[in-house]
Structure formats: C-alpha cells, structure tokens
Design a protein around this motif. Structure first.
Motif, PDB file in Angstrom:
ATOM      1  N   LYS A 174       0.826  -1.215   0.000  1.00 38.98           N
ATOM      2  CA  LYS A 174       0.000   0.000   0.000  1.00 38.98           C
ATOM      3  C   LYS A 174       0.860   1.265   0.000  1.00 38.98           C
ATOM      4  CE  LYS A 174      -1.992  -1.197   3.885  1.00 38.98           C
ATOM      5  NZ  LYS A 174      -1.292  -2.478   4.171  1.00 38.98           N
ATOM      6  N   THR A 175       1.801   1.311   0.946  1.00 39.27           N
ATOM      7  CA  THR A 175       2.677   2.488   1.018  1.00 39.27           C
ATOM      8  C   THR A 175       3.484   2.630  -0.267  1.00 39.27           C
ATOM      9  OG1 THR A 175       2.806   2.340   3.421  1.00 39.27           O
ATOM     10  CG2 THR A 175       4.578   3.534   2.322  1.00 39.27           C
ATOM     11  N   THR A 176       3.959   1.490  -0.760  1.00 37.59           N
ATOM     12  CA  THR A 176       4.741   1.499  -1.994  1.00 37.59           C
ATOM     13  C   THR A 176       3.938   2.123  -3.137  1.00 37.59           C
ATOM     14  OG1 THR A 176       5.861  -0.499  -1.245  1.00 37.59           O
ATOM     15  CG2 THR A 176       6.020   0.024  -3.591  1.00 37.59           C
TER      16      THR A 176
ATOM     17  N   ALA B  95      -2.733   9.926   1.397  1.00 35.69           N
ATOM     18  CA  ALA B  95      -2.633   9.867   2.853  1.00 35.69           C
ATOM     19  C   ALA B  95      -2.313   8.442   3.278  1.00 35.69           C
ATOM     20  CB  ALA B  95      -3.945  10.331   3.483  1.00 35.69           C
ATOM     21  N   ASP B  96      -1.202   8.296   4.040  1.00 34.49           N
ATOM     22  CA  ASP B  96      -0.793   6.965   4.481  1.00 34.49           C
ATOM     23  C   ASP B  96      -1.121   6.790   5.960  1.00 34.49           C
ATOM     24  OD1 ASP B  96       0.266   4.475   4.676  1.00 34.49           O
ATOM     25  OD2 ASP B  96       2.253   5.005   3.903  1.00 34.49           O
ATOM     26  N   GLU B  97      -2.193   6.064   6.234  1.00 36.29           N
ATOM     27  CA  GLU B  97      -2.677   5.847   7.599  1.00 36.29           C
ATOM     28  C   GLU B  97      -2.714   7.144   8.402  1.00 36.29           C
ATOM     29  OE1 GLU B  97      -1.385   2.237   9.567  1.00 36.29           O
ATOM     30  OE2 GLU B  97      -0.217   1.715   7.789  1.00 36.29           O
ATOM     31  N   PRO B  98      -3.448   8.144   7.943  1.00 33.95           N
ATOM     32  CA  PRO B  98      -3.427   9.452   8.616  1.00 33.95           C
ATOM     33  C   PRO B  98      -4.013   9.407  10.015  1.00 33.95           C
ATOM     34  CG  PRO B  98      -5.183   9.380   6.977  1.00 33.95           C
ATOM     35  CD  PRO B  98      -4.373   8.125   6.794  1.00 33.95           C
TER      36      PRO B  98
HETATM   37 MG   LIG Z   1       2.476   1.154   4.889  1.00 36.11          MG
END
Ligand SMILES: [Mg+2]
Ligand SMILES: Nc1ncnc2c1ncn2[C@@H]1O[C@H](COP(=O)(O)OP(=O)(O)OP(=O)(O)O)[C@@H](O)[C@H]1O
Lengths: 235, 388
Positions: A47-49, A168-171
């Motif tokens: 996901k982050t990637t 947004a990454d796990e905001p």
């Molecule tokens: Mg991640």
C-alpha cells in the motif's frame, strides 16, 4: 479540474539479501477524479509502496502511472519535484512536520515553491489552517500541539498549494477514535467541497467507510473494489 | 522564510551551534596569528642588514671568545669595524620581566646601526658616564621608563660579588626603522661590565660573546666570512661568522624552538579543528535526514535542498570566521608586545584576513556540500522511514 489516476501494469520489486520481493505485481487500477478512495490490505501488501509511486517519491520498475494527463515515469529529478509540488499533497501517519517551524511556517513550506509573495504565502497558509480549524494555534510549534492538531497542520500543509491529488498513508493510525473521526470528516470535506482526489491507506474498516470506495490490495495485486455509498445506502 | 528555516535550524541546538562557530573562530584567529608570526620572522631575516656579520664561537652562542680576537678580525681584508657584543642576561625585579641587554662599544655600535635613531637623549649623553644606557622605545613604554630613570638589574650570568644589583641610568631612547631590529633592547657600556669583572666587583665569564663585524664598502660577505673563519681554523677557539639574516634565524631557533613548535602545534590544531567542525556539521545534517525527506516529499528539488544546507553551514562558518578575524585584529597590538622581542615585524596582514575568510567559507561550503551530496542520493521514502 478533478484529476484521475491510472495505474497500468505497474511492477515494483525490492531486492533484499539476494532475493527479490515483488511488492507490486503488474497492478492495474483506475481511479476517477474527485473521488475519495480508501486503500486496504494486509501489512506488506504494497500500500505504502503504491502511494509513493503515485506521488513520484519512488519509481516503478515497469508499467505506467498517469496522474491527470501526466505520465510521471517521463519526469525526473527537478521536473518530478516540481510536478509533485504542484499536484500532490502527502499526509503521513507520523505527521512529518518540521519541529523547528511553527504551524503556520510548516504550512507555508510547500508555498515557497510557488511564485508567491511573502504576504500571499502567509494568507494562503492562514486560509488552509482556517479550513482545518486551527486559527488559534498558528504560532505553536509541533511539540506544543496534540496529535490530532499536528495531523490537522499536516493536512493544511498538504492542501496549501491546492494540489488535485491527496495521498494519505494511515493518517489516523496514531489517533484515538474521536480525533480520528474528526480528521476523517475533514478529509471527506476536502473531497466534497474542493473536489480533491484522495487515496487514503488505512487498516481501520470504520475509517474506510468515510471514503466513497475501498480498494483492497493483496500481495501486490488488486483484490476487489467496494462501493461504500451503495453499501451504506443498500443496507 | 528559507532564511527563517535556516536560522531556526541553527538555533535548534544552540550549544552545538555556538561551539561549532567558536571552533571556526579559533581556527581563523590562529591562522591570522600564525601568519603574522611567520611573516614577521621572514621579514626579520629578509630585511636584515647585509653589511653586518656576526662572529661567535663555533661551539655555541653561550661560549665567549677571547678579547684578543677583536684586533685580528679587524685586520681581515673587507672588515671595516668590529664591535663587541655581550649578552648580559640581567633581571629587572622578576624573571618574567625578560628583555635583552647587551654590553657594547657605544660609539662603534652607533656607527654600525644606521637604522636606529635616537628620539630622546643623545650619543654624547650616553658616553658621559659608564653606568648610562639607552633603551628601545617599546621597552620604554613597556616599563614606563623615561630619560633620567634609574634601572637596577640583578646579574644572573654576571652577579655582583656583594649581591647587590647593577645600576643603570637611562639617558637615551632609540627607534628602529627596520622590521628586523626590535625596539625592546637595552644597550650599555662594555667598559662598565669589563671593569667590574676586573676589580672583582662582579663574577662571570670573561671574553666576548659576539664580535659584530661591519663589512667595508664593496666587500663580499662570503669571502670575508671565509677569511674570518680561516683565522682560527686550528684553534685556540674556532669561530663561526654569519650574516645578520642567518644570525637572526639562528637566534630565533635558539630561543627554545618556540616558533617551530608554535607552527607545528598551531598547524596541527588548525587541521584538527577543521575536521572536528566538519564532523559536527555532518552529524547535524544526518540528524535531519527525516527533515530532508519531508522537504523532498513536498517537492523541494535537490538544488534547493543543497542551497539550504550550504547556506546554513556557510552562515555559521562565516560568522565564526568573521569573529575570528575581528579578534585577531583586536589582539594584534597586545600580541605584538608579547612577540616583538624576537619577532619585531609581527603584523596581521590584510591578505591573511582574506585568507581567513576564505578558509571559513571553504569550510562552510565543504561542510554544507557533503551532506547535500548525501541528501541528493537520499531516497525520500527511506528518509521518511528514519525516526526523528
Ligand atoms: Mg504502509
Ligand atoms: N526500501 C525497501 N527496501 C526493501 N524492501 C522494502 C522497501 N520498502 C518496502 N519494502 C518491502 O516491501 C513490502 C511492501 O511494503 P509496504 O510499505 O508497501 O507495505 P504496506 O502495505 O504499506 O504495509 P503496512 O500496512 O505494514 O504499512 C514489505 O514487505 C516491505 O518490507
């Protein structure tokens, strides 16, 4: 004005200790402009990637990513940086504010890259802080703010230069339920009122319900897409 | 605003910033002072008289030559005049008040030193009494001595038999027009010393430390030196003749190897400071890996980040270096009065000030560019993963 995102057969691998890890595996995904997407999947599913690739922080091995009408693999170096400054706002789990600057100065940071006068920058930063409800905390340093307030500053910073896409990454990963809900409502408003295209990674199914659609990623491939609006109204 | 970020970053670790800046201050200060010392010593040697030779014992400056050598040296072709020079080594009140005193033939001495000018009193006055002496203008201002003052000196090489001090009366003050000759020396009559030894009023070695030999016009220094040294090739005591420049150099190194030591330690310290500053700044930049990642994620280009890092290091180094230059200029006078006994030409040149500023700027650019090169290669994704 709404900007769509098109992921075409994107592969990303990392090599670690001799073995290659296929984090994204010929991923195909289309996202409509002006839509709020939640991105879910098990830890390590990429996901982050994916977020970093869309924002141009990292390059895909093969495949193509088109944001609006820009094919970002064609951009490099300072062109890519400039494109990012104009088109993408990042929001991170850890807020990532500069500790030495005040809330308003942090929000002003991305505006330094735009052709604005000091006064215009200041006004634009204040408008963004007003939008996230922090007019009374503008001169505070990050360590003088609560987690929820820090994330609001980060959101203000992400929208200050009026980018079409927000990643947004796990905001809300570090926030309590109530604070998380108010942040999610804010994100929803950005989407509805300002027509931002939002892609938000989350582990929290309840957070995902704030999005229009939920994309499920599994082992670098697209699982399924869930429509939260029909699901919500259909039950 | 980037200026604000720069200043905020510098003040986020005030102690570290202060110490780093102070290190640069010390380095630049040291550079200016070292250069002034080296330049002063060079001037002492290069501006030394070409018509004066110094004839001493081949063994050491501390071994005296017999009086009888004077007339034989005077007969060497090319020699115009020979002046006796005897180091006295007296102490005024306390050994820390060190200054040079020489017993000389007053009239011959004056003729051999056209660079010196009497600004108070006169040669005639000096010759009137054997306890009379003349002093340099810097020596006069150091102890506040005026013409007419009595100066008692305790003999160390030549102690009085009854334990009393030698009495001198200041009757003249001289000024030097050459950077190779100091204004910190006392000259008195050789006869005063000689007779006190003869009558047993004082003890100490007989003979003469140095025969200052003036060349006749057109005489060749090297040939004359050869001829003088040839005189006593087979004893009783071999002599060594040197030009004044060579003698200055020898005298400088005789004063303990202080200058040499000064250079090597100073140079070493300068080098060490350079790397300490560099290391601190690299560490400081490394701590900001995450910040650099944030700036990259916001769309800051490598060029802008480089500019920011270099500007920050440059500002710190230039402020530190600038203070170093100012301190060196302020300290020139007090340092000069400390060094001038053996480095009369101690001055801080304007070109070393430029050098000091360039050193600071160079340090700042290197200290800024090195982390900037690292930041350039830094993947923002990895940078953001690093904890603050
Ligand atoms: Mg991640
Ligand atoms: N720079 C890197 N070098 C090597 N491996 C990496 C790198 N970045 C990510 N990975 C690996 O790629 C995989 C996917 O990582 P990613 O961060 O995209 O996962 P994620 O879906 O965001 O997981 P999480 O929910 O835990 O945040 C993981 O196995 C991770 O260890």
């Amino acid at each position: 004005m709404a900007t769509g995102i098109d992921i075409q057969s994107v592969t990303k691998t990392y090599s670690r200790g001799g073995e290659t890890l296929r984090v994204l595996d010929e991923l195909e995904l289309g996202m409509a402009g002006g839509t709020f997407y939640a991105l879910m999947g098990p830890s390590g599913s990429g996901k982050t990637t994916l977020l970093n690739l869309i924002g141009g922080l990292d390059h895909a091995d093969t495949g193509s990513i088109v944001v609006g009408d820009t094919r970002i693999e064609n951009l490099d170096g300072s062109d890519l940086a400039q494109w990012r400054a104009e088109n993408v706002g990042f929001i991170f789990q850890g807020f990532n504010l500069l500790p030495v600057l005040s809330a308003r100065e942090n929000v002003e940071l991305p505006l330094l890259l735009a052709p604005l006068s000091g006064k215009q920058r200041r006004e634009q930063a204040e408008r963004a802080l007003e939008l996230v409800g922090l007019t009374d905390r503008m001169t505070h340093k990050p360590k003088e703010l609560s987690g929820g307030q820090e994330q609001r500053v980060a959101i203000a910073r992400a929208i200050a230069s009026d980018p079409a896409v927000i990643l947004a990454d796990e905001p809300t990963g570090d926030l309590d339920r109530d604070t998380a809900d108010s942040i999610l409502e804010l994100m929803q408003r950005l989407n509805k009122e300002l027509q931002k295209t939002i892609l938000m990674v989350t582990h929290d199914p309840q957070a995902a319900t704030y999005a229009d659609q939920t994309i499920h990623l599994d082992k670098g491939k697209l699982g399924h897409i869930e429509d939260n609006r029909t699901a919500a109204t259909g039950s | 605003m980037p200026i604000r970020l720069l200043i905020r970053n510098m003040f986020s670790h005030p102690i570290r910033t202060l110490l780093t800046g102070l290190s640069v201050t010390i380095a630049v200060f040291l550079l200016c002072v070292l250069d002034a010392a080296i330049g002063g010593l060079d001037a002492a040697v290069s501006q030394a008289s070409r018509t004066r030779l110094w004839v001493q014992s081949a063994v050491s400056l501390f071994v005296n030559l017999p009086d009888s050598y004077e007339s034989k040296i005077k007969n060497v072709p090319g020699v115009e005049e020979v002046v006796r020079f005897q180091w006295f080594g007296g102490v005024y009140q306390d050994p820390s008040n060190f200054f040079a005193q020489f017993a000389v033939d007053a009239r011959k001495w004056k003729e051999s030193y056209p660079e010196l000018e009497m600004i108070e009193g006169s040669l005639e006055e000096w010759e009137k009494a054997r306890t009379n002496c003349i002093i340099g203008t810097d020596l006069a201002s150091r102890f506040g001595w005026k013409v007419g003052d009595k100066v008692p000196l305790t003999g160390t090489i030549f102690p009085k038999s009854d334990g009393s001090a030698w009495d001198f009366t200041v009757v003249g003050i001289y000024e030097s027009k050459s950077t190779s000759i100091d204004q910190l020396t006392m000259y008195f009559h050789y006869d005063y010393l000689y007779e006190s030894l003869d009558t047993g009023a004082a003890g100490g070695p007989g003979g003469v430390g140095v025969f200052l030999t003036r060349l006749a016009e057109g005489a060749d220094a090297a040939t004359t030196i050869g001829a003088i040294e040839e005189l006593y090739q087979n004893g009783p005591q071999r002599v060594r003749a040197t030009t004044e420049g060579e003698f200055q150099r020898q005298f400088i190194s005789m004063l303990g190897s202080v200058p040499t030591l000064l250079y090597s330690i100073g140079g070493g310290v300068l080098f060490a400071i350079f790397f300490a500053v560099l290391n601190t700044m690299l560490m400081a930049a490394r701590e900001r890996t995450r910040d650099i990642g944030i700036l990259k994620s916001l769309g800051f280009t490598n060029g802008k980040i480089t500019l920011l890092l270099v500007a920050e290091a440059l500002t710190l180094c230039l402020v530190g270096g600038g203070i170093g230059v100012v301190l060196a200029i302020l300290a020139e006078r007090p340092l000069w009065s400390f060094f001038s006994a053996f480095i009369p030409g101690f001055t801080i040149q304007s070109n070393v000030i430029v050098q000091g500023v360039l050193l600071a700027a160079g340090l700042g650019i290197v200290a800024g560019l090195m982390p900037a090169i690292r930041a350039r290669r830094l993947n923002p994704v990895t940078a953001l993963r690093s904890e603050a």
